[in-house]
Design a protein around this motif. Structure first.
Motif, mmCIF file in Angstrom:
data_model
loop_
_atom_site.group_PDB
_atom_site.id
_atom_site.type_symbol
_atom_site.label_atom_id
_atom_site.label_comp_id
_atom_site.label_asym_id
_atom_site.label_seq_id
_atom_site.Cartn_x
_atom_site.Cartn_y
_atom_site.Cartn_z
ATOM 1 N N VAL A 143 0.834 -1.204 0.000
ATOM 2 C CA VAL A 143 0.000 0.000 0.000
ATOM 3 C C VAL A 143 0.865 1.249 0.000
ATOM 4 O O VAL A 143 0.596 2.229 -0.728
ATOM 5 C CB VAL A 143 -0.958 -0.026 1.207
ATOM 6 C CG1 VAL A 143 -1.625 1.336 1.394
ATOM 7 C CG2 VAL A 143 -2.021 -1.095 1.016
ATOM 8 N N ALA A 144 1.942 1.242 0.802
ATOM 9 C CA ALA A 144 2.828 2.416 0.848
ATOM 10 C C ALA A 144 3.515 2.638 -0.499
ATOM 11 O O ALA A 144 3.606 3.781 -0.983
ATOM 12 C CB ALA A 144 3.864 2.230 1.956
ATOM 13 N N GLU A 145 3.983 1.554 -1.136
ATOM 14 C CA GLU A 145 4.659 1.707 -2.423
ATOM 15 C C GLU A 145 3.686 2.132 -3.513
ATOM 16 O O GLU A 145 4.023 2.962 -4.375
ATOM 17 C CB GLU A 145 5.341 0.399 -2.797
ATOM 18 C CG GLU A 145 6.496 0.030 -1.873
ATOM 19 C CD GLU A 145 7.125 -1.288 -2.257
ATOM 20 O OE1 GLU A 145 6.671 -1.888 -3.253
ATOM 21 O OE2 GLU A 145 8.068 -1.725 -1.575
ATOM 22 N N ALA A 146 2.461 1.575 -3.507
ATOM 23 C CA ALA A 146 1.479 1.979 -4.519
ATOM 24 C C ALA A 146 1.069 3.432 -4.337
ATOM 25 O O ALA A 146 0.922 4.185 -5.318
ATOM 26 C CB ALA A 146 0.253 1.063 -4.435
ATOM 27 N N THR A 147 0.898 3.865 -3.095
ATOM 28 C CA THR A 147 0.554 5.265 -2.835
ATOM 29 C C THR A 147 1.662 6.202 -3.293
ATOM 30 O O THR A 147 1.413 7.259 -3.904
ATOM 31 C CB THR A 147 0.278 5.455 -1.335
ATOM 32 O OG1 THR A 147 -0.737 4.539 -0.917
ATOM 33 C CG2 THR A 147 -0.167 6.869 -1.048
ATOM 34 N N SER A 148 2.910 5.821 -3.022
ATOM 35 C CA SER A 148 4.041 6.646 -3.456
ATOM 36 C C SER A 148 4.119 6.732 -4.981
ATOM 37 O O SER A 148 4.387 7.813 -5.538
ATOM 38 C CB SER A 148 5.335 6.067 -2.879
ATOM 39 O OG SER A 148 6.455 6.783 -3.320
ATOM 40 N N CYS A 150 1.619 6.468 -7.086
ATOM 41 C CA CYS A 150 0.526 7.321 -7.565
ATOM 42 C C CYS A 150 0.848 8.800 -7.356
ATOM 43 O O CYS A 150 0.525 9.649 -8.203
ATOM 44 C CB CYS A 150 -0.773 6.946 -6.859
ATOM 45 S SG CYS A 150 -1.428 5.329 -7.311
ATOM 46 N N ARG A 151 1.478 9.125 -6.241
ATOM 47 C CA ARG A 151 1.831 10.514 -6.000
ATOM 48 C C ARG A 151 2.920 10.989 -6.963
ATOM 49 O O ARG A 151 2.914 12.146 -7.399
ATOM 50 C CB ARG A 151 2.292 10.676 -4.559
ATOM 51 C CG ARG A 151 1.138 10.594 -3.554
ATOM 52 C CD ARG A 151 1.630 10.663 -2.131
ATOM 53 N NE ARG A 151 0.498 10.646 -1.204
ATOM 54 C CZ ARG A 151 0.626 10.576 0.116
ATOM 55 N NH1 ARG A 151 1.838 10.503 0.658
ATOM 56 N NH2 ARG A 151 -0.441 10.564 0.900
ATOM 57 N N SER A 156 4.331 14.302 -11.661
ATOM 58 C CA SER A 156 4.883 14.372 -13.016
ATOM 59 C C SER A 156 3.921 15.024 -13.997
ATOM 60 O O SER A 156 4.340 15.533 -15.045
ATOM 61 C CB SER A 156 5.258 12.980 -13.510
ATOM 62 O OG SER A 156 4.097 12.165 -13.636
ATOM 63 N N GLN A 157 2.616 15.030 -13.682
ATOM 64 C CA GLN A 157 1.653 15.666 -14.579
ATOM 65 C C GLN A 157 1.766 17.176 -14.549
ATOM 66 O O GLN A 157 1.471 17.849 -15.538
ATOM 67 C CB GLN A 157 0.225 15.250 -14.196
ATOM 68 C CG GLN A 157 -0.037 13.758 -14.323
ATOM 69 C CD GLN A 157 0.189 13.251 -15.727
ATOM 70 O OE1 GLN A 157 -0.330 13.796 -16.694
ATOM 71 N NE2 GLN A 157 0.995 12.194 -15.841
ATOM 72 N N GLY A 161 8.117 16.924 -18.012
ATOM 73 C CA GLY A 161 9.121 15.867 -18.011
ATOM 74 C C GLY A 161 8.474 14.545 -18.321
ATOM 75 O O GLY A 161 7.296 14.457 -18.701
ATOM 76 N N ALA A 162 9.281 13.489 -18.170
ATOM 77 C CA ALA A 162 8.762 12.154 -18.457
ATOM 78 C C ALA A 162 7.775 11.735 -17.376
ATOM 79 O O ALA A 162 7.884 12.129 -16.208
ATOM 80 C CB ALA A 162 9.927 11.162 -18.544
ATOM 81 N N GLU A 163 6.838 10.906 -17.763
ATOM 82 C CA GLU A 163 5.826 10.414 -16.826
ATOM 83 C C GLU A 163 6.435 9.360 -15.908
ATOM 84 O O GLU A 163 7.076 8.415 -16.346
ATOM 85 C CB GLU A 163 4.646 9.824 -17.612
ATOM 86 C CG GLU A 163 3.518 9.347 -16.720
ATOM 87 C CD GLU A 163 2.343 8.876 -17.532
ATOM 88 O OE1 GLU A 163 1.847 7.769 -17.263
ATOM 89 O OE2 GLU A 163 1.949 9.609 -18.475
ATOM 90 N N ARG A 164 6.249 9.555 -14.631
ATOM 91 C CA ARG A 164 6.777 8.630 -13.631
ATOM 92 C C ARG A 164 5.626 8.034 -12.839
ATOM 93 O O ARG A 164 4.515 8.572 -12.803
ATOM 94 C CB ARG A 164 7.734 9.356 -12.689
ATOM 95 C CG ARG A 164 8.911 10.028 -13.368
ATOM 96 C CD ARG A 164 9.882 10.576 -12.335
ATOM 97 N NE ARG A 164 9.205 11.459 -11.400
ATOM 98 C CZ ARG A 164 9.047 12.773 -11.598
ATOM 99 N NH1 ARG A 164 9.490 13.324 -12.721
ATOM 100 N NH2 ARG A 164 8.443 13.509 -10.694
ATOM 101 N N GLY A 165 5.942 6.927 -12.158
ATOM 102 C CA GLY A 165 4.942 6.292 -11.310
ATOM 103 C C GLY A 165 3.860 5.598 -12.105
ATOM 104 O O GLY A 165 4.007 5.277 -13.288
#
Length: 796
Positions: A143-148, A150-151, A156-157, A161-165
């Motif tokens: 959950v912590a990694e998925a939340t990070s 998504c943030r 990045s939006q 720059g390049a799209e991250r996450g």
């Protein structure tokens, strides 16, 4: 066209190295090998379909999934993100958690190397998988990694720059909200739902449903702890308004949990919000939501024609105790069946709705109405004499009742004090091919609810017990069905072809039946139950609960379905032999319990003290009778000087003394049972009174003390003093010198028990006060006995 062989072993037919076998019956079989290799070679797309098919089949084994994955690698076909997601889902459905973690490690490694990327589906599958295997540490990490991630995507939006996450989705964040809600972490669940709003994600009913369920559990927990439940109610109101703003249509689950959280028909029944000085606007808001929820439920009922909606409303009425609402919902169901032309997808009167209706009436303590509904809507019973007054042919009849209906009917008839009818229902279940469960047997042995039966006098003054004749009839039905199952399937561990089997003869059922046999002093019936319990334990491969090597087998079932004899069952067996004062049986059961590694409890020692007390009373009565006969003849039956001669009563020696006139006097002496009782008393109360005659225990662990054991000890010492005083020669005046010194010790022990009860903060009941008053009367202190009785009447 190609056919996958699943292996690369040599075959008679011509095969390619990648496992594709040519089919000579198909057109184009004469193409050269190079063309076949380029056209019929399987790709990752084909393997993904095969992996998904194997993972979705419940009859598949994990070995098939692993072999297919290894075969894919042997043909140098690289996995993509869909392959890993399919493997994770397959391992999750098949319960292969070791390979699940192995696939996760491979996927994370390739994500770091940039070969394949973990998407939203990957994180949602990992969270759901670790939730099912209850690895909450891994769940929190995912959950912590998925939340990070998504943030990072959200940041990045706004940057060039390049799209991250990863791009957040409704499914992923609904799963995160559900994770927090299931663990009753309400604040985290609400915060996750608000993060969804920050990501501009669309929310649905599956997002809000776990939050309202968690709020309902939170409110119930606060009410049980006698705390203010307004916090849960206010959160429920806020979430309901957010749901309305998001244009989410609530389903039956949301409305039910919301109604149970804010309360229907009795809004401030168990909360202090009305007395807590809350704002009138908040209270009016609560009333508005209350009426809105009621209208939503009624509207859903009118437009759905769904039996599940009726079942939800009936359960809601039963939990809130609103019997009028239960009757109104059931009346609308019957009227819709009679007069509505709408064709429902499922029959409205089925086992789900009828069992919900009976359970709601039982929750409202309307047992007679529940039994009447059983007679009205269930197929007539051949053994019932109530068929004469049945309604007309237009009354809907339930055909094919399942176990839930029978369990509810058993509970209704038992609480209405009609246990004889429970025997007929159990017999009908067996004849219908429905195996009675442990819950069925428990419901049939429930005590009657006297408070709900105002027309009957409260004739049960002592602890209620099932009548022996009814218990034997119930037992004959139960043991007949179990013997049939034992003969058909020799081992319960290999019975998966007939469905997952559950124990029926469990510890609490056997203990209650054995107590019934103990009250009736029927040792044969009690031994039959105990033997059947051991057979049930052997059938499911269970051994004694005191042995640690049986943990793998016993953990297959919850605690209330354990059939290996425990301390409660052994205590009932000791009580069985205690009531007939059979020390041989008590010794055998006690030895078996100790050999099984089961530690006795305070209730076990109480039963043991009762058995020893009865045996000691019988011995003392026989001694006093013999002494009276010997006093009439003025000659002892054996030599009183050296004690020669065999005692006709027990292995304990008689003690005689000579008075001043030369006559033989009888002195009251301790038996082995008296010494055992004093040893248990020292462990329960504490050995602050010196007593050289009491046996010292091997261990100094105190048992603890309760009111039943204290009452038993008071009566034991009172009878000892009374018997010692009456054993004096009838021609002599009762003098203190003729009474054994242990009488004074009995008085000291009674005072010590009373001090222990006061120090431990126990609340004496009427039986304790009666025993204490009898003790004072035995000692000749009638004034103190009268004061105790007056205190008992004033406290009651």
């Amino acid at each position: 066209m190609w056919r996958y062989s699943g292996m690369t072993r040599p075959s008679i037919r011509r095969s390619e190295p990648d496992g594709c076998v040519l089919d000579s019956r198909l057109p184009g079989s004469g193409i050269i090998a190079s063309s076949v290799h380029s056209i019929w070679r399987p790709t990752a797309y084909h393997y993904n379909i095969a992996l998904d098919a194997v993972g979705r089949d419940n009859k598949s084994a994990i070995d098939e999934l692993i072999l297919l994955h290894r075969d894919m690698r042997s043909h140098s076909i690289r996995e993509d993100t869909i392959t890993f997601n399919t493997l994770l889902n397959g391992c999750r459905r098949l319960g292969a958690w070791a390979y699940f973690r192995e696939v996760e490690a491979q996927m994370r490694k390739r994500d770091r190397w940039g070969i394949t990327r973990m998407d939203v589906t990957s994180w949602a599958t990992l969270i759901q998988g670790y939730r099912e295997c209850k690895d909450w540490e891994a769940v929190d990490r995912c959950v912590a990694e998925a939340t990070s991630s998504c943030r990072e995507w959200y940041k990045s939006q706004s940057e060039d720059g390049a799209e991250r996450g990863i791009k957040p989705s409704t499914e992923l964040w609904s799963a995160i909200v559900s994770i927090y809600a299931v663990r009753d972490m309400v604040s985290q669940a609400v915060a996750s739902r608000r993060i969804m709003q920050g990501f501009d994600l669309s929310m649905n009913a599956y997002t809000f449903a776990p939050i309202f369920a968690a709020l309902h559990r939170m409110r119930r927990s606060l009410v049980r702890q006698k705390k203010d439940a307004w916090q849960a109610i206010e959160l429920a109101l806020d979430e309901y308004e957010e749901m309305r703003k998001s244009n989410v249509t609530p389903n039956a689950t949301i409305l039910t949990n919301l109604a149970l959280t804010i309360g229907l028909n009795n809004t401030f029944a168990d909360t202090s919000c009305a007395q807590g000085g809350q704002d009138e606007r908040v209270l009016s808001r609560l009333r508005d939501v209350d009426s809105t929820v009621a209208r939503e439920l009624e509207a859903m009922l009118s437009r759905s024609h769904d039996p599940h909606t009726y079942a939800v409303l009936l359960n809601l009425g039963g939990r809130s105790g609103a019997v009028d609402d239960v009757r109104a919902v059931w009346s609308s169901l019957i009227n819709e069946m009679k007069f509505s032309w709408t064709v429902a997808k499922q029959p409205l009167l089925n086992s789900l709705t009828f069992s919900a209706y009976m359970n709601a009436l039982i929750s409202c303590k309307r047992y007679n109405e529940a039994t009447t509904a059983f007679y009205t809507h269930v197929t007539p019973m051949s053994t019932s004499s109530t068929q004469l007054g049945r309604p007309g042919i237009d009354t809907p009849i339930l055909i094919g009742a399942d176990q839930s209906v029978y369990n509810a009917s058993l509970q209704a008839f038992a609480r209405a004090d009609r246990h004889r009818m429970c025997v007929h229902i159990l017999r009908r279940m067996v004849n219908s091919g429905i195996q009675p469960s442990a819950l069925s047997v428990r419901n049939s042995m429930l005590p009657p609810d006297i408070d709900a039966q105002k027309d009957k006098p409260a004739r049960y003054t002592r602890r209620w017990s099932l009548p022996l004749m009814i218990a034997r009839n119930m037992w004959s039905v139960i043991i007949e069905s179990r013997q049939r199952e034992w003969a058909r399937n020799p081992s319960g561990l290999t019975g998966h072809l007939f469905g997952e089997q559950l124990p029926v003869i469990v510890n609490d059922v056997a203990a209650q039946l054995i107590r019934t046999a103990a009250y009736a002093r029927n040792v044969e019936f009690g031994e039959q139950i105990f033997d059947a319990l051991n057979k049930e334990a052997a059938f499911f491969g269970m051994t004694s609960q005191g042995h640690h090597d049986s943990a793998t087998t016993s953990n297959r079932f919850p605690e209330d379905l354990q059939c290996a004899p425990n301390v409660r069952t052994y205590t009932s067996m000791i009580t069985l032999y205690c009531n007939i004062a059979d020390l041989t049986g008590v010794n055998r059961i006690w030895t078996q319990m100790v050999n099984d590694g089961i530690e006795p409890t305070l209730h076990t020692y109480t039963s043991l003290v009762a058995a020893m007390h009865k045996v000691a009373l019988r011995k003392r009565w026989k001694r006093s009778r013999e002494h009276a006969e010997q006093s009439d003849r003025s000659t002892p039956a054996w030599d009183p000087v050296d004690g020669s001669g065999e005692s006709p009563i027990s292995d304990e020696s008689r003690v005689y003394e000579s008075s001043k006139d030369g006559s033989v006097q009888y002195v009251w002496s301790l038996t082995a049972q008296d010494a055992t009782i004093r040893s248990v008393e020292d462990r329960a109360v504490g050995s602050d009174v010196e007593d050289s005659t009491a046996q010292q225990s091997d261990d100094n662990v105190e048992l603890g003390l309760d009111i039943p054991l204290s009452t038993l000890l008071l009566r034991y010492h009172s009878l000892r003093i009374q018997d010692a005083a009456s054993s004096v020669h009838k021609d002599q005046e009762p003098q203190a010198s003729l009474i054994d010194k242990s009488v004074a010790q009995d008085i000291e022990r009674v005072m010590r028990v009373c001090r222990a009860v006061e120090l431990k903060g126990l609340k004496p009941d009427a039986r304790f006060h009666a025993a204490l008053a009898d003790f004072f009367e035995t000692c000749g202190d009638n004034k103190s006995a009268e004061l105790v009785r007056q205190h008992m009447e004033s406290s009651s």
